[in-house]
Design an enzyme around this catalytic site. Structure first.
Site, PDB file in Angstrom:
ATOM      1  N   GLY D 130     -57.157  23.673  50.254  1.00  0.00           N
ATOM      2  CA  GLY D 130     -56.497  24.207  49.079  1.00  0.00           C
ATOM      3  C   GLY D 130     -55.723  23.128  48.355  1.00  0.00           C
ATOM      4  N   CYS D 131     -55.312  23.417  47.125  1.00  0.00           N
ATOM      5  CA  CYS D 131     -54.632  22.394  46.330  1.00  0.00           C
ATOM      6  C   CYS D 131     -53.254  22.066  46.892  1.00  0.00           C
ATOM      7  CB  CYS D 131     -54.552  22.807  44.867  1.00  0.00           C
ATOM      8  SG  CYS D 131     -53.848  24.443  44.573  1.00  0.00           S
ATOM      9  N   PHE D 132     -52.512  23.073  47.327  1.00  0.00           N
ATOM     10  CA  PHE D 132     -51.201  22.795  47.914  1.00  0.00           C
ATOM     11  C   PHE D 132     -51.325  21.976  49.204  1.00  0.00           C
ATOM     12  CE2 PHE D 132     -49.940  26.673  45.408  1.00  0.00           C
ATOM     13  CZ  PHE D 132     -49.045  26.034  44.572  1.00  0.00           C
ATOM     14  N   ALA D 135     -52.048  18.129  48.491  1.00  0.00           N
ATOM     15  CA  ALA D 135     -50.903  17.295  48.136  1.00  0.00           C
ATOM     16  C   ALA D 135     -49.938  17.137  49.300  1.00  0.00           C
ATOM     17  CB  ALA D 135     -50.178  17.905  46.926  1.00  0.00           C
TER      18      ALA D 135
END
Lengths: 325, 325, 325, 325
Positions: D130-132, D135
């Site tokens: 996922g994007c979270f 990062a």
């Protein structure tokens, strides 16, 4: 004086702004709110920053036959949804229709309040102008009234913030990611505000507006509307400015500026700004009109109209300065 | 082929975009970067996302007499700052001037690459068009070439993202808080791009462009430029679209669309989009042109011009699709 | 009652918002405005939407020794610029300092008006809290007052709109094109608001705040501030909400909500919104506070403080609902 | 080498970005595109700036049983929609699932390509993070690998652009007018990415991540994601930076910076930026990670994973510098 006010269409942007203005109006008491999407909610659930006195009001399902005792109703319904319903509202209830169904209807005054206040006072049914006509006609009226431009040869290039597309719009392609950093022309040669503007131009200018051209654009900002209008005429910039100063002398909400107006000057207010740049050698007059599309372009103008038909001072509840920055 | 490239004006938006495109170009090698504000920094300090091979290059103070061996120089300097300096660059270095000083200068080709590629190939000095002319002329050229509109009666209402105002602009009033949610007309009747557009229209249309009207607006978005252009002519929408299809047949960067183009379609690319809406009954043709003001309006066009004068395929290094959303 | 009001720092965002609120305040009369950048202009040149009665007021160069007769002065000067100058203002003039020089100064009340109104009433010198402390302390005060969290173990992750960086900021890197679509952490471990928050937490919580962590971020929006605060404690969400309901019972400007607050709820108002989410199993309490950084975070709070020291009802002139959308 | 590629979920933001990257990839040939909302349209109708070679491809209705011959499939489907469907794709087709259904599934590699490339090479089924998590884990991995922070005591305060909420979002409350100038915390204590992050932290750090706290916020920008992460540990800033330099030495897409990273540094690229600020006296390490939520947070990472499983150089087709400004 306490005037019992209702608002229908509270979930939309125009209805929501009407509520903000009614909440701050010293003579209005909000006693009824209706909306499709939000029926059953308390107002504070939808508008968490509302004054405490209004927080507990429950939003009703819109039913013109089941209204509580009201003096005044603001209607902000989608085009096509208000004509029949408002006919069923008791005659004793004054109505300002922010929507588009009654702008050419018998028995309804056309509520361009800065230009024709005398046609509005004493009426009980007022149809608010559209947001594009509000900005455009406010800029053009002084020039048409003094014959400084030809009514038959007007090109309106208009730009509006995205709240002008309405709240239902969110599901129809106006999502944040698609709209941000995007400038979109739309409705070329066939926008629904065209006939409304043509009628008013003809009334103001005494000639056919058959050549009218109108191109709206969606600009990536929430509020604000600018009409840049290209006209034919031999007046100088100074003559145009002077005509507008005369036309709006003593009027509360129109500001004539030498600098081209910026949309942010009007945010959150009922103000309109107009300015002009002309080149007689090229037979050219550029008129510019700026409004907040939810203020003078919708709810601000509606409250001004309500003041006029309720016999209140025209600017009551509308004195606040714009929010900046 | 490895072409040694320099860029001067690296701190500005145009120079920065040129650097991004040069970094991704298979035949270009960046060997020199100069900029006033950033001299002494490494490129990676200014552009943290740059490819690693370029990160260590040190930005120099601009000195046309002290250049390393170069094949090609991109110059992106403020208006007035490049005429004298570029005259001192050795003749053997090809130059594309993104700035405004050479658009009507002797010895410089006018780099409207999608329209006049043949005038650019084989040259060693090219002056890039301004961003407003790039969008406007790309939309008008097919109509003027076929005589579908009158060259003497053109009104350009243009809207640009704020990077078009340049980076120095930040100190001159283009702060975020003042510019966000604000739409600003400026430079009415006297914008610096006027003569450039008039000259090109006359060259394309075979008649005087003395009646040209041009009104630019700043839109609260970073990139993107739309020109909405009102012309007189009796062509239909279909005829205009067909003329553009013919004019740009086989050209890589101009897309003719039936839907009015949106600025976001071009973001980050060298594309231009053109479309038309006409009403013969009113003698009206509306032409629309969209570009990224830093792409086709500046650095993209510059790289296209560089490809042409270096004998490379015109689209080399410019094939990437726009960034969306 | 007519209170003669002056504002110094009128060109900045905080001073401009103070002017908007003073203009709409029924008991305040603006008689003096001073600002560095705009001295010599009329107010209407800077703020075209100002009420007509104020339009002609000329902005003066700031000179504490040359003030006209005033009852009240709002000062919104850069940090470091107000300490000496305000010492020269006559004692009879009440002062609210929106700037940062007097928040820990002798003779000045700390103007956290929703929490300590009793310490402000009757004073003549009030130092407004910073915008980050305003949001943070409003959210934390009920928890600290009831001992629900440890004062020594608080992490504040705060996000502010770009007007919070001040107007001078435009030249210092906050240009539109650089700031739009950009989220920027800054001032890690050393922001100037840290000691102010630590002092207030200690006063509220009865223990050392030595472990305080504070990380501000700039968000691409004009107004709005959210503090997301991570605390250690064993209270449940319901207990935190109840503590806040008790703490702010009867207070006009703090709203306790079950839904996490959004910055747009407060835009243009003096409201603060607080909410909580806790997980006793993990010894975790998340407190959230939202304000408009120019409202409760600056000029709104300043007017509330002015009301308190002038013996007016606390909410006078601040009743307007937020602007939405 | 020409690899036949399909994309399903082309109407969403992740699928659209995958298409942009596939279009520019020298070894990929897009032969199949499917999407619910847009089936039947030509690709150019949806993406007007697409390279001409792809413009005529017709978008199909998604049917895993009716695929043309493919080497590689990118799937970007809503959570819950891909598990069953992708099981029906022939084994010979390699799959990168950008959606969330396979991140803990048997037979699928977890595609955190900058950290565990060795676990991805040679596989035929990869689940994109996922994007979270992308990062967050990129910032934390070096610290966890060297034992510089406690895995059991991590607080993640994350901020994402609104495209991270997905395109269906437009109808679910993410309209432009509501989202602009608004910062919104959501999903407190129960976001769907929590378990994925906890699993990876435990794998990286060798201890329980039971204390993990994660608070996402929606920021009014289209793209970009920043995780600000508060950890317990006694390392200095320099030690953290050095650990990250070691961990990512020779890796193409992770940049370790001394300045706190800004989201705009990554726009349009597959880059991740990490930085650190520590205060050993307070037992505090702040880690920061920035990605483009559609790049490294979705389609960029997916192409990197595809390169790994196809035996191509890891950075093929991903070399472009970020778009700035």
């Amino acid at each position: 004086m306490s005037i019992r006010v209702g608002i229908v269409g509270i979930s939309g942007f125009g209805g929501g702004e009407a509520m903000r203005l009614v909440a701050g109006h010293p003579d209005f008491e909000l006693v009824y709110a209706a909306g499709e999407g939000s029926a059953g909610s308390r107002l504070a659930d939808r508008f968490p920053g509302l004054p405490a006195k209004l927080a507990g009001l429950v939003i009703e399902k819109w039913d013109p036959a089941g209204l509580p005792p009201l003096d005044l109703l603001f209607a902000s319904l989608p085009t096509g949804a208000s004509a029949e319903a408002l006919a069923r509202v008791p005659q004793g209830v004054k109505i300002v229709d922010i929507g588009g169904d009654h702008r050419d209807a018998e028995g309804w005054a056309y509520g361009l309040a800065d230009i024709w206040p005398g046609r509005i006072r004493g009426q009980s049914r007022v149809a608010n102008p559209g947001c594009f006509p509000a900005a455009t006609l406010t800029a053009l009226a002084p020039l048409l009234a003094e014959g400084l431009i030809e009514p038959g040869n007007i090109i309106i290039d208009a730009k509006t913030g995205i709240s002008g597309a309405g709240r239902g719009g969110a599901s129809s392609g106006f999502g944040y990611a698609e709209s941000n950093e995007n400038l979109v022309p739309y409705g070329l040669l066939r926008h629904v505000h065209m006939p409304e503007m043509a009628r008013a131009i003809e009334r103001l200018g005494g000639g056919s507006a058959a050549g009218l051209v109108f191109t709206p654009h969606l600009v990536p900002m929430t509020r604000g509307l600018l009409a840049t209008i290209y006209c034919r005429g031999r007046a100088s910039t100074a003559q145009c400015l002077a005509a507008a100063q005369r036309f709006y002398a003593g009027r509360a909400f129109v500001r004539v500026t030498e600098t081209p107006p910026q949309t942010k000057w009007a945010t959150g207010s009922n103000l309109a700004f107009v300015s002009y740049a002309a080149d007689p050698a090229r037979d050219l007059v550029i008129a510019m009109g700026v409004v907040d599309n939810l203020g003078k372009g919708a709810a601000g103008q509606a409250v001004q109209n309500a003041n006029l038909i309720c016999g209140l001072p025209e600017a009551r509840g509308l004195e606040g300065a714009p929010v900046w920055p």
